[in-house]
Design a protein around this motif. Sequence first.
Motif, mmCIF file in Angstrom:
data_model
loop_
_atom_site.group_PDB
_atom_site.id
_atom_site.type_symbol
_atom_site.label_atom_id
_atom_site.label_comp_id
_atom_site.label_asym_id
_atom_site.label_seq_id
_atom_site.Cartn_x
_atom_site.Cartn_y
_atom_site.Cartn_z
ATOM 1 N N PHE A 238 -75.256 -0.887 -18.596
ATOM 2 C CA PHE A 238 -75.777 0.456 -18.342
ATOM 3 C C PHE A 238 -77.277 0.456 -18.024
ATOM 4 O O PHE A 238 -77.923 1.498 -18.087
ATOM 5 C CB PHE A 238 -75.485 1.358 -19.548
ATOM 6 C CG PHE A 238 -74.031 1.721 -19.673
ATOM 7 C CD1 PHE A 238 -73.545 2.930 -19.221
ATOM 8 C CD2 PHE A 238 -73.124 0.822 -20.232
ATOM 9 C CE1 PHE A 238 -72.202 3.254 -19.319
ATOM 10 C CE2 PHE A 238 -71.775 1.128 -20.337
ATOM 11 C CZ PHE A 238 -71.311 2.354 -19.881
ATOM 12 N N ALA A 239 -77.799 -0.710 -17.655
ATOM 13 C CA ALA A 239 -79.236 -0.821 -17.382
ATOM 14 C C ALA A 239 -79.659 -0.013 -16.168
ATOM 15 O O ALA A 239 -80.757 0.556 -16.140
ATOM 16 C CB ALA A 239 -79.616 -2.289 -17.201
ATOM 17 N N ASP A 240 -78.822 0.038 -15.139
ATOM 18 C CA ASP A 240 -79.152 0.792 -13.922
ATOM 19 C C ASP A 240 -78.724 2.245 -14.120
ATOM 20 O O ASP A 240 -77.605 2.641 -13.834
ATOM 21 C CB ASP A 240 -78.436 0.176 -12.720
ATOM 22 C CG ASP A 240 -78.920 0.766 -11.401
ATOM 23 O OD1 ASP A 240 -79.584 1.820 -11.426
ATOM 24 O OD2 ASP A 240 -78.613 0.181 -10.342
ATOM 25 N N ARG A 241 -79.662 3.063 -14.600
ATOM 26 C CA ARG A 241 -79.340 4.445 -14.972
ATOM 27 C C ARG A 241 -78.788 5.255 -13.802
ATOM 28 O O ARG A 241 -77.950 6.137 -13.999
ATOM 29 C CB ARG A 241 -80.594 5.141 -15.513
ATOM 30 C CG ARG A 241 -80.956 4.734 -16.916
ATOM 31 C CD ARG A 241 -82.288 5.343 -17.343
ATOM 32 N NE ARG A 241 -82.331 6.786 -17.150
ATOM 33 C CZ ARG A 241 -81.777 7.667 -17.979
ATOM 34 N NH1 ARG A 241 -81.144 7.241 -19.050
ATOM 35 N NH2 ARG A 241 -81.873 8.959 -17.740
ATOM 36 N N ALA A 242 -79.267 4.969 -12.603
ATOM 37 C CA ALA A 242 -78.858 5.766 -11.445
ATOM 38 C C ALA A 242 -77.359 5.681 -11.183
ATOM 39 O O ALA A 242 -76.795 6.540 -10.505
ATOM 40 C CB ALA A 242 -79.627 5.316 -10.203
ATOM 41 N N LYS A 243 -76.703 4.660 -11.714
ATOM 42 C CA LYS A 243 -75.258 4.517 -11.532
ATOM 43 C C LYS A 243 -74.458 5.310 -12.569
ATOM 44 O O LYS A 243 -73.249 5.473 -12.414
ATOM 45 C CB LYS A 243 -74.863 3.038 -11.589
ATOM 46 C CG LYS A 243 -75.416 2.222 -10.413
ATOM 47 C CD LYS A 243 -74.986 0.769 -10.494
ATOM 48 C CE LYS A 243 -75.502 -0.012 -9.280
ATOM 49 N NZ LYS A 243 -75.097 -1.428 -9.320
ATOM 50 N N TRP A 244 -75.158 5.812 -13.604
ATOM 51 C CA TRP A 244 -74.441 6.466 -14.702
ATOM 52 C C TRP A 244 -74.917 7.886 -14.980
ATOM 53 O O TRP A 244 -74.160 8.702 -15.507
ATOM 54 C CB TRP A 244 -74.559 5.629 -15.976
ATOM 55 C CG TRP A 244 -73.951 4.264 -15.825
ATOM 56 C CD1 TRP A 244 -74.598 3.090 -15.573
ATOM 57 C CD2 TRP A 244 -72.553 3.934 -15.865
ATOM 58 N NE1 TRP A 244 -73.703 2.050 -15.463
ATOM 59 C CE2 TRP A 244 -72.426 2.536 -15.641
ATOM 60 C CE3 TRP A 244 -71.399 4.682 -16.083
ATOM 61 C CZ2 TRP A 244 -71.208 1.879 -15.628
ATOM 62 C CZ3 TRP A 244 -70.161 4.026 -16.073
ATOM 63 C CH2 TRP A 244 -70.082 2.640 -15.848
ATOM 64 N N VAL A 245 -76.168 8.184 -14.667
ATOM 65 C CA VAL A 245 -76.697 9.535 -14.895
ATOM 66 C C VAL A 245 -77.584 9.940 -13.730
ATOM 67 O O VAL A 245 -78.121 9.089 -13.009
ATOM 68 C CB VAL A 245 -77.523 9.630 -16.205
ATOM 69 C CG1 VAL A 245 -76.682 9.319 -17.419
ATOM 70 C CG2 VAL A 245 -78.746 8.729 -16.143
ATOM 71 N N VAL A 246 -77.723 11.238 -13.544
ATOM 72 C CA VAL A 246 -78.724 11.755 -12.613
ATOM 73 C C VAL A 246 -79.920 12.211 -13.439
ATOM 74 O O VAL A 246 -79.765 12.705 -14.553
ATOM 75 C CB VAL A 246 -78.185 12.920 -11.759
ATOM 76 C CG1 VAL A 246 -77.120 12.423 -10.801
ATOM 77 C CG2 VAL A 246 -77.640 14.046 -12.613
#
Length: 470
Positions: free
Chosen positions: A368-376
């Motif tokens: 979940f390090a790449d936040r842009a893939k999981w949250v806006v």
Amino acid sequence: MKSLPKYALALMLAAGTSACYAQQVKELPGIKSNVETITYVLNGTERHADWKISPEQKPDRLSVECNQKVTKVAFVTDVDSITFNVKVGDTIQFYVLQKGKEKALTEIVGVPKNVNFTKKYIREHQGKFSVEVPEVHELANILVAISSIGQQDSNMVDMTTPYHKEVMAHFAPYKNHPIMDVVNRHITKVFDNESYWYYYAMKMNACAYVFDKKGSIKNEGIIQKMGFSNQDDPILVNRALIEDFAKKSNFREFYKQHQPYYNELMQTYRTQNPIVQQQEWLEKMFGFKYGNYRVTFSPLVGGAHSTMGFEDNGFNQTVMFVKRADLNPKYNEKVNEMRNTRVVFTEIDHNFVNPTSDKYTKQINEIFADRAKWVVESNGTSAYGSPYNVFNEYMTWGIYSLYCLDKFSAEDNATFIPIMEHQMEQKRGFIRFGDFNQKLISLYKENPQISIDELYTNLLDWSKDVQAKL
């Protein structure tokens, strides 16, 4: 040799002092990190995997409750670690040097025991839950409601009710009171992370206080500090100003007049939230127990929720700071119960999910390090700044779906679960929740006896595959 003029000697002394200070600062110990979120460990066993490196805090403070003579505190990064022995009254500073970032001055402060659960208190509260609209907590929420941002941020403040109109009519004339300068200085932006931390510190810590017979605000003495550990207590710091606001605005009379309304809301809350049933289900799912639940709410809270757990003398208490229950005429009785139960359930189950997630911190931080893939980056998601916190929010809401599968009909689930998934994705910004939730549901339906560790392992494997494809 001629003597130096006094001003020259003063300059030399000042320069020497500055040099010594600079040397002292340089000599502070430090640790390195390649990641923004690291772990601190108390006494070798109590792990907290969500410490966000924050160089802007200057210093970034961790208050450590010293329940024994010496408390061992370790900070652990992906590449380094440092350990200190901390006693009550100690202030220990060190640096965290995150790669590519400004070094963060970090401070550990040893504080006295925070919680005092007596044998009498435990007897009276073991296995029970309470629902409250505490007086000082309501006062804190009123201060937020009349603040500049409180009149704009619908997540902090529910501005849709007749009660809110009454609050504004009664208290807005006092918006220039000196305490409001403090509130407006700290709560400065809509959906702003720093503003929310101060908001949470106000309303959570307020629950530790009561009014005495003279109208003064005092700590009740059961829990000294109820807010998050790395924050100061705004009620303690500003108590004289808050007392003055309460007296000049005639707050206590306002609160007394609205007691029937609070009582009605508390009764609705109890009927809409079968907390004992939730507790039993979670304990069976996760395999461990909590002693007591205390629900606090204000009619003014929009949707900003939080929770804290406290332990002393072998007794655990979870305190939830949530919104009121409400009934939507669009839905039947059971779907309304699902809507309202979700609010408290997703706070209760943080106390089960978070300790379980601690066992999987490394995988969570990688996936979940790449936040842009999981949250806006909107809708308050900045409050979930670490991979650990993002995953836990996905998981707490997902676990609620499993509870619904066990406790409600297929027809009611077909109505409610899409509503919840839409809320998470479109309103809260957790953009992969629908797929995440459906994967969790499918795992549970395939094997209702699946262990929580199997759920975690399968879900993290699935999340890793999703992350790689995005």
